[in-house]
Design a protein around this motif. Structure first.
Motif, mmCIF file in Angstrom:
data_model
loop_
_atom_site.group_PDB
_atom_site.id
_atom_site.type_symbol
_atom_site.label_atom_id
_atom_site.label_comp_id
_atom_site.label_asym_id
_atom_site.label_seq_id
_atom_site.Cartn_x
_atom_site.Cartn_y
_atom_site.Cartn_z
ATOM 1 N N ILE A 24 0.842 -1.201 0.000
ATOM 2 C CA ILE A 24 0.000 0.000 0.000
ATOM 3 C C ILE A 24 0.873 1.245 0.000
ATOM 4 N N LEU A 28 0.846 4.014 -2.997
ATOM 5 C CA LEU A 28 0.315 5.351 -2.726
ATOM 6 C C LEU A 28 1.359 6.461 -2.852
ATOM 7 N N PHE A 29 2.597 6.116 -2.591
ATOM 8 C CA PHE A 29 3.642 7.143 -2.590
ATOM 9 C C PHE A 29 4.742 6.754 -3.567
ATOM 10 N N THR A 36 6.598 6.338 6.487
ATOM 11 C CA THR A 36 5.451 5.887 5.707
ATOM 12 C C THR A 36 5.380 4.362 5.684
#
Length: 66
Positions: A24, A28-29, A36
């Protein structure tokens, strides 16, 4: 104590949860940092731990009712 013994058998599910968390974070990044990754892995761990705990409760209640 019974819960911990049951949980030891479910380490595979916990590892999968951590991998989902890292996946994830990666999706997402663009460039996830350590914070994170840690947050995403923690979220994955909590979700899988909750699922394992619910399974354990259901299994325990079924045994007590029989």
């Amino acid at each position: 104590m019974k819960y911990l013994k049951y949980r030891m058998k479910n380490y595979v599910a916990i590892i999968v949860g951590l991998l989902i968390g890292f996946l994830i974070a990666r999706l997402l990044f663009e460039r996830p940092d350590y914070l994170t990754g840690f947050i995403a892995a923690t979220i994955g761990f909590v979700i899988v731990e909750f699922v394992v705990f619910v399974r354990w409760l259901r299994r325990n209640n079924i045994r007590e009712n029989n």
